[in-house]
Design a protein around this motif. Structure first.
Motif, PDB file in Angstrom:
ATOM      1  N   LEU A   1      12.440  13.091  -4.845  1.00  0.00           N
ATOM      2  CA  LEU A   1      11.373  13.037  -5.831  1.00  0.00           C
ATOM      3  C   LEU A   1      10.055  12.718  -5.144  1.00  0.00           C
ATOM      4  N   LEU A   2       8.977  13.309  -5.635  1.00  0.00           N
ATOM      5  CA  LEU A   2       7.658  13.019  -5.090  1.00  0.00           C
ATOM      6  C   LEU A   2       7.377  11.520  -5.131  1.00  0.00           C
ATOM      7  N   ASP A   3       7.846  10.856  -6.171  1.00  0.00           N
ATOM      8  CA  ASP A   3       7.604   9.421  -6.331  1.00  0.00           C
ATOM      9  C   ASP A   3       8.211   8.590  -5.200  1.00  0.00           C
ATOM     10  N   GLU A   4       9.176   9.146  -4.475  1.00  0.00           N
ATOM     11  CA  GLU A   4       9.856   8.407  -3.410  1.00  0.00           C
ATOM     12  C   GLU A   4       9.232   8.637  -2.032  1.00  0.00           C
ATOM     13  N   LEU A   5       8.289   9.570  -1.928  1.00  0.00           N
ATOM     14  CA  LEU A   5       7.802   9.982  -0.612  1.00  0.00           C
ATOM     15  C   LEU A   5       6.670   9.082  -0.121  1.00  0.00           C
ATOM     16  N   PRO A   6       6.654   8.785   1.186  1.00  0.00           N
ATOM     17  CA  PRO A   6       5.581   7.971   1.755  1.00  0.00           C
ATOM     18  C   PRO A   6       4.343   8.817   2.041  1.00  0.00           C
ATOM     19  N   ALA A   7       3.229   8.138   2.249  1.00  0.00           N
ATOM     20  CA  ALA A   7       2.011   8.833   2.667  1.00  0.00           C
ATOM     21  C   ALA A   7       2.281   9.578   3.971  1.00  0.00           C
ATOM     22  N   GLY A   8       1.773  10.805   4.040  1.00  0.00           N
ATOM     23  CA  GLY A   8       1.973  11.631   5.227  1.00  0.00           C
ATOM     24  C   GLY A   8       3.097  12.641   5.087  1.00  0.00           C
ATOM     25  N   ALA A   9       3.953  12.452   4.088  1.00  0.00           N
ATOM     26  CA  ALA A   9       5.071  13.385   3.903  1.00  0.00           C
ATOM     27  C   ALA A   9       4.548  14.754   3.459  1.00  0.00           C
ATOM     28  N   VAL A  10       5.200  15.796   3.957  1.00  0.00           N
ATOM     29  CA  VAL A  10       4.829  17.166   3.617  1.00  0.00           C
ATOM     30  C   VAL A  10       6.087  17.927   3.215  1.00  0.00           C
ATOM     31  N   GLY A  11       5.984  18.742   2.188  1.00  0.00           N
ATOM     32  CA  GLY A  11       7.137  19.523   1.772  1.00  0.00           C
ATOM     33  C   GLY A  11       6.744  20.630   0.823  1.00  0.00           C
ATOM     34  N   GLU A  12       7.746  21.158   0.127  1.00  0.00           N
ATOM     35  CA  GLU A  12       7.549  22.259  -0.817  1.00  0.00           C
ATOM     36  C   GLU A  12       8.086  21.841  -2.180  1.00  0.00           C
ATOM     37  N   ILE A  13       7.325  22.096  -3.222  1.00  0.00           N
ATOM     38  CA  ILE A  13       7.774  21.793  -4.584  1.00  0.00           C
ATOM     39  C   ILE A  13       8.876  22.787  -4.955  1.00  0.00           C
ATOM     40  N   VAL A  14      10.074  22.279  -5.280  1.00  0.00           N
ATOM     41  CA  VAL A  14      11.190  23.182  -5.542  1.00  0.00           C
ATOM     42  C   VAL A  14      11.816  22.993  -6.930  1.00  0.00           C
ATOM     43  N   ARG A  15      11.435  21.917  -7.628  1.00  0.00           N
ATOM     44  CA  ARG A  15      12.048  21.696  -8.936  1.00  0.00           C
ATOM     45  C   ARG A  15      11.152  20.809  -9.791  1.00  0.00           C
ATOM     46  N   VAL A  16      11.100  21.127 -11.088  1.00  0.00           N
ATOM     47  CA  VAL A  16      10.414  20.275 -12.056  1.00  0.00           C
ATOM     48  C   VAL A  16      11.459  19.795 -13.054  1.00  0.00           C
ATOM     49  N   TRP A  17      11.646  18.487 -13.121  1.00  0.00           N
ATOM     50  CA  TRP A  17      12.710  17.927 -13.948  1.00  0.00           C
ATOM     51  C   TRP A  17      12.336  17.832 -15.413  1.00  0.00           C
ATOM     52  N   ASP A  18      11.086  17.627 -15.723  1.00  0.00           N
ATOM     53  CA  ASP A  18      10.683  17.351 -17.101  1.00  0.00           C
ATOM     54  C   ASP A  18      10.552  18.650 -17.890  1.00  0.00           C
ATOM     55  N   THR A  19      10.989  18.630 -19.152  1.00  0.00           N
ATOM     56  CA  THR A  19      10.880  19.816 -20.003  1.00  0.00           C
ATOM     57  C   THR A  19       9.757  19.689 -21.025  1.00  0.00           C
ATOM     58  N   ASP A  20       8.969  18.604 -20.955  1.00  0.00           N
ATOM     59  CA  ASP A  20       7.865  18.392 -21.889  1.00  0.00           C
ATOM     60  C   ASP A  20       6.851  19.529 -21.729  1.00  0.00           C
ATOM     61  N   PRO A  21       6.609  20.311 -22.787  1.00  0.00           N
ATOM     62  CA  PRO A  21       5.673  21.440 -22.665  1.00  0.00           C
ATOM     63  C   PRO A  21       4.278  21.020 -22.207  1.00  0.00           C
ATOM     64  N   ASP A  22       3.799  19.860 -22.671  1.00  0.00           N
ATOM     65  CA  ASP A  22       2.460  19.419 -22.268  1.00  0.00           C
ATOM     66  C   ASP A  22       2.403  19.164 -20.766  1.00  0.00           C
ATOM     67  N   LEU A  23       3.451  18.536 -20.216  1.00  0.00           N
ATOM     68  CA  LEU A  23       3.484  18.279 -18.776  1.00  0.00           C
ATOM     69  C   LEU A  23       3.525  19.586 -17.997  1.00  0.00           C
ATOM     70  N   LEU A  24       4.348  20.519 -18.454  1.00  0.00           N
ATOM     71  CA  LEU A  24       4.454  21.806 -17.758  1.00  0.00           C
ATOM     72  C   LEU A  24       3.138  22.580 -17.821  1.00  0.00           C
ATOM     73  N   ARG A  25       2.459  22.512 -18.963  1.00  0.00           N
ATOM     74  CA  ARG A  25       1.157  23.183 -19.068  1.00  0.00           C
ATOM     75  C   ARG A  25       0.137  22.531 -18.140  1.00  0.00           C
ATOM     76  N   TYR A  26       0.185  21.193 -18.040  1.00  0.00           N
ATOM     77  CA  TYR A  26      -0.735  20.499 -17.129  1.00  0.00           C
ATOM     78  C   TYR A  26      -0.515  20.979 -15.696  1.00  0.00           C
ATOM     79  N   LEU A  27       0.739  21.058 -15.292  1.00  0.00           N
ATOM     80  CA  LEU A  27       1.040  21.522 -13.936  1.00  0.00           C
ATOM     81  C   LEU A  27       0.526  22.941 -13.721  1.00  0.00           C
ATOM     82  N   ALA A  28       0.787  23.818 -14.699  1.00  0.00           N
ATOM     83  CA  ALA A  28       0.348  25.209 -14.573  1.00  0.00           C
ATOM     84  C   ALA A  28      -1.173  25.302 -14.516  1.00  0.00           C
TER      85      ALA A  28
END
Length: 227
Positions: free
Chosen positions: A150-177
């Protein structure tokens, strides 16, 4: 998988899918967590768990936790296969956006026939991920898992690729988009602000990466494959 897993009532399918979902998130499966996830009373959960136990789909283990049996896991994956293929079809073929499909798939997953599910899978080229990055179980019940954090677990400096979105809240998904925070995007943790503050990230490839200060809800909704 449809050849080996018989259909159950929609309520039973909803329960095993909810239990499986809690396990996917690493959360404890209890009467309380299930009641919250399904938006029902704890007494309703207790009654259904008794029924699921009698049908060999769940078992109680130590400290009051609940686990799916082998048959229960196969049933949950069969339901998830239908749900996630429907979501993928709606986005790929019918022009839905990723924030619109969860409720539609909830309504359709119990109604579609196994033959239609097989046709959808073939039409889409047997995808292994849905529009939110969730793994689509194969017909035999197997699941292709990725090593993520989870992004919340990563330390400063970590680099990666977003591969999954866990939340199904439409407002959250629209914010991301709206902020171009999408699957497949590079993400770098720039700073973790103290006392539970925001996580400052850069999303996208340099030099065009955009900086965002993300709150805990979003940081706990994004899974990252760390490089």
């Amino acid at each position: 998988m449809s050849e080996h897993v018989s259909r159950r009532s929609s309520s039973i399918e909803d329960y095993v899918r909810a239990i499986y979902g809690l396990v996917e998130r690493g959360e404890a499966v209890t009467n309380t967590s299930l009641a919250g996830r399904l938006e029902v009373s704890p007494s309703s959960v207790s009654g259904m768990l008794t029924k699921l136990g009698q049908e060999g789909l769940v078992e109680h283990v130590r400290y009051g936790r609940i686990e799916l049996t082998g048959e229960g896991r196969l049933l949950a994956r069969a339901v998830l296969r239908r749900h996630r293929l429907i979501e993928t079809y709606l986005v790929s073929e019918l022009g839905y956006t990723w924030d619109e499909v969860h409720a539609e798939a909830d309504s359709l997953e119990h109604a579609v026939s196994d033959r239609l599910v097989a046709r959808i899978a073939a039409k889409l080229g047997n995808p292994v991920r849905d529009p939110h990055g969730d793994p689509i179980p194969a017909e035999d019940g197997s699941v292709e898992e990725l090593s993520t954090r989870l992004l919340d677990e990563l330390p400063a400096g970590a680099v990666g690729e977003i591969v999954r979105v866990w939340d199904t809240d439409p407002d959250l998904l629209r914010y991301l988009a709206d902020n171009a925070i999408a699957l497949g995007k590079r993400i770098e943790v720039v700073e973790r602000q103290p006392f539970g503050g925001s996580i400052v990230v850069k999303v996208g490839s340099p030099p065009d990466a955009a900086t965002h200060a993300l709150g805990k809800e979003i940081a706990q909704a994004l899974s990252v494959a760390v490089r």
